[in-house]
Scaffold this motif. Sequence first.
Motif, short mmCIF file in Angstrom:
data_model
loop_
_atom_site.label_atom_id
_atom_site.label_comp_id
_atom_site.label_asym_id
_atom_site.label_seq_id
_atom_site.Cartn_x
_atom_site.Cartn_y
_atom_site.Cartn_z
N ALA A 61 2.23 6.02 3.07
CA ALA A 61 3.14 5.13 3.79
C ALA A 61 2.38 4.00 4.46
O ALA A 61 2.81 2.83 4.42
CB ALA A 61 3.93 5.92 4.83
N ILE A 62 1.24 4.32 5.03
CA ILE A 62 0.43 3.29 5.67
C ILE A 62 -0.13 2.33 4.63
O ILE A 62 -0.11 1.10 4.83
CB ILE A 62 -0.70 3.93 6.51
CG1 ILE A 62 -0.09 4.65 7.73
CG2 ILE A 62 -1.73 2.90 6.94
CD1 ILE A 62 -1.06 5.53 8.49
N LEU A 92 1.69 10.35 4.91
CA LEU A 92 1.39 9.36 5.95
C LEU A 92 0.40 8.32 5.43
O LEU A 92 0.60 7.11 5.64
CB LEU A 92 0.83 10.05 7.20
CG LEU A 92 0.53 9.17 8.39
CD1 LEU A 92 1.77 8.40 8.84
CD2 LEU A 92 -0.02 10.00 9.53
N ASP A 143 8.82 5.16 5.83
CA ASP A 143 8.15 6.34 5.29
C ASP A 143 7.10 6.87 6.26
O ASP A 143 6.87 8.08 6.35
CB ASP A 143 7.52 6.04 3.93
CG ASP A 143 8.55 5.96 2.82
OD1 ASP A 143 9.66 6.51 2.97
OD2 ASP A 143 8.24 5.33 1.78
N GLU A 144 6.48 5.97 7.02
CA GLU A 144 5.54 6.41 8.05
C GLU A 144 6.27 7.25 9.09
O GLU A 144 5.80 8.31 9.49
CB GLU A 144 4.89 5.19 8.71
CG GLU A 144 3.85 5.53 9.74
CD GLU A 144 3.19 4.30 10.35
OE1 GLU A 144 2.56 4.47 11.40
OE2 GLU A 144 3.30 3.19 9.79
N CYS A 149 7.54 8.60 16.45
CA CYS A 149 8.68 8.31 15.56
C CYS A 149 9.65 7.35 16.24
O CYS A 149 10.14 6.40 15.61
CB CYS A 149 9.40 9.61 15.19
SG CYS A 149 8.49 10.72 14.12
N LYS A 204 7.07 1.30 7.00
CA LYS A 204 7.24 1.87 8.33
C LYS A 204 8.25 3.02 8.31
O LYS A 204 8.09 4.00 9.04
CB LYS A 204 7.69 0.81 9.34
CG LYS A 204 6.57 -0.13 9.72
CD LYS A 204 5.49 0.65 10.43
CE LYS A 204 4.52 -0.20 11.17
NZ LYS A 204 3.47 0.60 11.80
N LYS A 237 2.53 0.12 3.53
CA LYS A 237 3.09 -0.58 4.69
C LYS A 237 4.59 -0.33 4.85
O LYS A 237 5.34 -1.20 5.26
CB LYS A 237 2.79 -2.07 4.62
CG LYS A 237 1.32 -2.36 4.66
CD LYS A 237 1.01 -3.83 4.58
CE LYS A 237 -0.50 -3.98 4.61
NZ LYS A 237 -0.96 -5.28 4.33
#
Length: 116
Positions: free
Chosen positions: A31-32, A28, A39-40, A67, A37, A35
């Motif tokens: 992914a953040i 997480l 993968d987030e 999600c 989204k 950037k």
Amino acid sequence: MDSLFNIIESYIDSNNFEQAKKYSKLALAAAIKTKSKYDEFRALKYYCDIYKYKGETEISIEYLLKCIDIVSALDKEEVLGNLYIELGQLYSGISKDKELECYQKGVTILKNLEII
């Protein structure tokens, strides 16, 4: 990221939820940072799965709703439809109205895509 997600899946499959959470947190954060989204969403989905397998349905629903928010903005309709179906399954023991509402949303999306 795929390797990291494979590690998380392995830990979930072996019921090692603490390690799965540890690696989900790493995924997480990555992914953040990048950037991404999608993968987030994937990292949050693993949190959802962890809590679902632990029997903590309400927490699992919270993650699944996050999600759905992310995927709604990504134009991934098939994924979105499947998430609503899964949300309906989670609500099955909690609220028949919510269960039906989620199933209807999921089925409508999948019918529009001519998947069902």
